[in-house]
Design a protein around this motif. Structure first.
Motif, mmCIF file in Angstrom:
data_model
loop_
_atom_site.group_PDB
_atom_site.id
_atom_site.type_symbol
_atom_site.label_atom_id
_atom_site.label_comp_id
_atom_site.label_asym_id
_atom_site.label_seq_id
_atom_site.Cartn_x
_atom_site.Cartn_y
_atom_site.Cartn_z
ATOM 1 N N GLY A 166 3.277 2.291 -6.420
ATOM 2 C CA GLY A 166 1.976 1.643 -6.256
ATOM 3 C C GLY A 166 1.282 2.088 -4.976
ATOM 4 N N TYR A 167 2.030 2.202 -3.878
ATOM 5 C CA TYR A 167 1.432 2.639 -2.612
ATOM 6 C C TYR A 167 1.163 4.134 -2.612
ATOM 7 C CZ TYR A 167 2.177 -2.086 -1.069
ATOM 8 O OH TYR A 167 2.131 -3.461 -0.974
ATOM 9 N N ALA A 168 1.996 4.909 -3.285
ATOM 10 C CA ALA A 168 1.740 6.352 -3.418
ATOM 11 C C ALA A 168 0.443 6.568 -4.203
ATOM 12 C CB ALA A 168 2.909 7.054 -4.100
ATOM 13 N N GLN A 169 0.234 5.752 -5.248
ATOM 14 C CA GLN A 169 -1.000 5.840 -6.033
ATOM 15 C C GLN A 169 -2.206 5.506 -5.155
ATOM 16 O OE1 GLN A 169 -2.468 7.149 -8.698
ATOM 17 N NE2 GLN A 169 -1.672 5.814 -10.302
ATOM 18 N N LEU A 170 -2.104 4.434 -4.372
ATOM 19 C CA LEU A 170 -3.189 4.032 -3.489
ATOM 20 C C LEU A 170 -3.495 5.137 -2.479
ATOM 21 C CD1 LEU A 170 -5.230 1.910 -2.575
ATOM 22 C CD2 LEU A 170 -3.397 0.826 -1.234
ATOM 23 N N ALA A 171 -2.461 5.717 -1.886
ATOM 24 C CA ALA A 171 -2.649 6.808 -0.920
ATOM 25 C C ALA A 171 -3.345 7.999 -1.595
ATOM 26 C CB ALA A 171 -1.299 7.234 -0.333
ATOM 27 N N HIS A 172 -2.915 8.328 -2.799
ATOM 28 C CA HIS A 172 -3.488 9.444 -3.554
ATOM 29 C C HIS A 172 -4.985 9.215 -3.794
ATOM 30 C CE1 HIS A 172 -3.631 12.695 -6.496
ATOM 31 N NE2 HIS A 172 -4.177 11.856 -7.364
ATOM 32 N N VAL A 173 -5.359 8.004 -4.145
ATOM 33 C CA VAL A 173 -6.766 7.682 -4.401
ATOM 34 C C VAL A 173 -7.571 7.675 -3.101
ATOM 35 C CG1 VAL A 173 -8.339 5.859 -5.192
ATOM 36 C CG2 VAL A 173 -6.346 6.499 -6.575
ATOM 37 N N ILE A 174 -7.028 7.076 -2.054
ATOM 38 C CA ILE A 174 -7.748 7.014 -0.774
ATOM 39 C C ILE A 174 -8.052 8.414 -0.253
ATOM 40 C CG2 ILE A 174 -7.466 6.459 1.688
ATOM 41 C CD1 ILE A 174 -6.192 3.791 0.775
ATOM 42 N N GLU A 175 -7.092 9.337 -0.377
ATOM 43 C CA GLU A 175 -7.332 10.716 0.075
ATOM 44 C C GLU A 175 -8.563 11.293 -0.628
ATOM 45 O OE1 GLU A 175 -3.552 12.511 -0.793
ATOM 46 O OE2 GLU A 175 -2.888 12.331 1.289
ATOM 47 N N GLN A 176 -8.703 11.005 -1.916
ATOM 48 C CA GLN A 176 -9.853 11.515 -2.663
ATOM 49 C C GLN A 176 -11.144 10.811 -2.267
ATOM 50 O OE1 GLN A 176 -8.736 12.345 -6.997
ATOM 51 N NE2 GLN A 176 -7.130 10.957 -6.291
ATOM 52 N N LEU A 177 -11.067 9.497 -2.024
ATOM 53 C CA LEU A 177 -12.260 8.750 -1.620
ATOM 54 C C LEU A 177 -12.800 9.271 -0.286
ATOM 55 C CD1 LEU A 177 -11.282 5.074 -2.575
ATOM 56 C CD2 LEU A 177 -12.596 6.742 -3.922
ATOM 57 N N ILE A 178 -11.902 9.622 0.627
ATOM 58 C CA ILE A 178 -12.314 10.166 1.928
ATOM 59 C C ILE A 178 -13.097 11.461 1.720
ATOM 60 C CG2 ILE A 178 -11.447 11.243 4.051
ATOM 61 C CD1 ILE A 178 -9.094 9.203 3.911
ATOM 62 N N THR A 179 -12.621 12.309 0.801
ATOM 63 C CA THR A 179 -13.265 13.593 0.526
ATOM 64 C C THR A 179 -14.576 13.426 -0.245
ATOM 65 O OG1 THR A 179 -11.100 14.654 0.457
ATOM 66 C CG2 THR A 179 -12.916 15.852 -0.568
ATOM 67 N N LEU A 180 -14.571 12.532 -1.232
ATOM 68 C CA LEU A 180 -15.732 12.394 -2.122
ATOM 69 C C LEU A 180 -16.865 11.563 -1.538
ATOM 70 C CD1 LEU A 180 -13.771 11.786 -5.448
ATOM 71 C CD2 LEU A 180 -15.086 13.837 -4.849
ATOM 72 N N TYR A 181 -16.534 10.629 -0.642
ATOM 73 C CA TYR A 181 -17.543 9.719 -0.093
ATOM 74 C C TYR A 181 -17.467 9.687 1.437
ATOM 75 C CZ TYR A 181 -17.379 7.986 -4.954
ATOM 76 O OH TYR A 181 -17.395 7.876 -6.320
ATOM 77 N N PRO A 182 -17.565 10.855 2.095
ATOM 78 C CA PRO A 182 -17.282 10.910 3.542
ATOM 79 C C PRO A 182 -18.272 10.156 4.425
ATOM 80 C CG PRO A 182 -18.224 12.984 2.795
ATOM 81 C CD PRO A 182 -17.969 12.157 1.562
ATOM 82 N N THR A 183 -19.505 9.946 3.941
ATOM 83 C CA THR A 183 -20.510 9.297 4.788
ATOM 84 C C THR A 183 -20.773 7.854 4.385
ATOM 85 O OG1 THR A 183 -22.316 10.103 3.402
ATOM 86 C CG2 THR A 183 -21.655 11.498 5.259
ATOM 87 N N ASN A 184 -20.110 7.393 3.331
ATOM 88 C CA ASN A 184 -20.308 6.003 2.898
ATOM 89 C C ASN A 184 -19.717 5.032 3.904
ATOM 90 O OD1 ASN A 184 -20.916 7.428 0.483
ATOM 91 N ND2 ASN A 184 -20.364 5.620 -0.708
ATOM 92 N N VAL A 185 -20.346 3.869 4.013
ATOM 93 C CA VAL A 185 -19.749 2.793 4.802
ATOM 94 C C VAL A 185 -18.918 1.959 3.829
ATOM 95 C CG1 VAL A 185 -20.165 0.759 6.213
ATOM 96 C CG2 VAL A 185 -21.623 2.786 6.473
ATOM 97 N N PHE A 186 -17.600 2.074 3.965
ATOM 98 C CA PHE A 186 -16.665 1.350 3.114
ATOM 99 C C PHE A 186 -16.464 -0.059 3.665
ATOM 100 C CE2 PHE A 186 -13.790 4.904 1.174
ATOM 101 C CZ PHE A 186 -14.897 5.650 0.833
#
Length: 169
Positions: free
Chosen positions: A5-25
């Protein structure tokens, strides 16, 4: 199960950082008070001896804010965002039978895509919407077009109130 579950979350977060670099999360965390950390995605920090990232770091006007993955109840990408269909998810390995594995499988089977849900996360955080994606370990709430998605790791969900669409109506 939990590790996946945490590996999945890490995998998704890495992509979110790349895909939405200027968004305010807005990253919501579990705890006694509703804690929301906001900032632009900066890094998924991985210890030198680690196999995957363990701290999601946001940048709020130069202040680095580190959030451990196990404390995250939801990640909101900000207003006017749209789900990026290029986001990939890990396929679970043959998981050792355990309660955590049962929980991953239960959420995956219980909440089909298009189910309207209300979720209670942490002690005072509520999220509602339609299940847009249901992957092992992460549920994404959105509308049918993927607008303003919210990524929810399943391990910090307290209660889910689904509204199943009956075909008998």
């Amino acid at each position: 199960g939990t590790n996946f579950g945490y590996a999945q979350l890490a995998h998704v977060i890495e992509q979110l950082i790349t895909l939405y670099p200027t968004n305010v999360f807005s990253v919501f965390t579990r705890g006694l008070s509703a804690s929301t950390v906001t900032g632009t995605p900066y890094e998924l920090f991985k210890p030198s001896s680690g196999t995957s990232g363990a701290l999601f770091i946001l940048d709020d006007a130069g202040q680095k804010e580190a959030i451990p993955l196990n404390a995250i109840t939801a990640i909101y990408l900000g207003n006017d965002t749209v789900y990026n269909p290029s986001i990939t998810y890990l396929t679970p390995p043959a998981l050792v039978p355990s309660f955590d594995t049962n929980l991953l499988n239960a959420y995956h089977e219980y909440l089909p895509v298009s189910t309207d849900v209300e979720m209670f996360l942490g002690s005072s955080i509520r999220a509602s919407g339609m299940v847009y994606r249901n992957e092992y370990g992460i549920i994404v709430l959105s509308d049918a077009d993927g607008n303003t998605p919210i990524f929810i790791p399943v391990f910090n969900i307290n209660v889910v109130l689904p509204t199943f669409n009956s075909t008998d109506a």
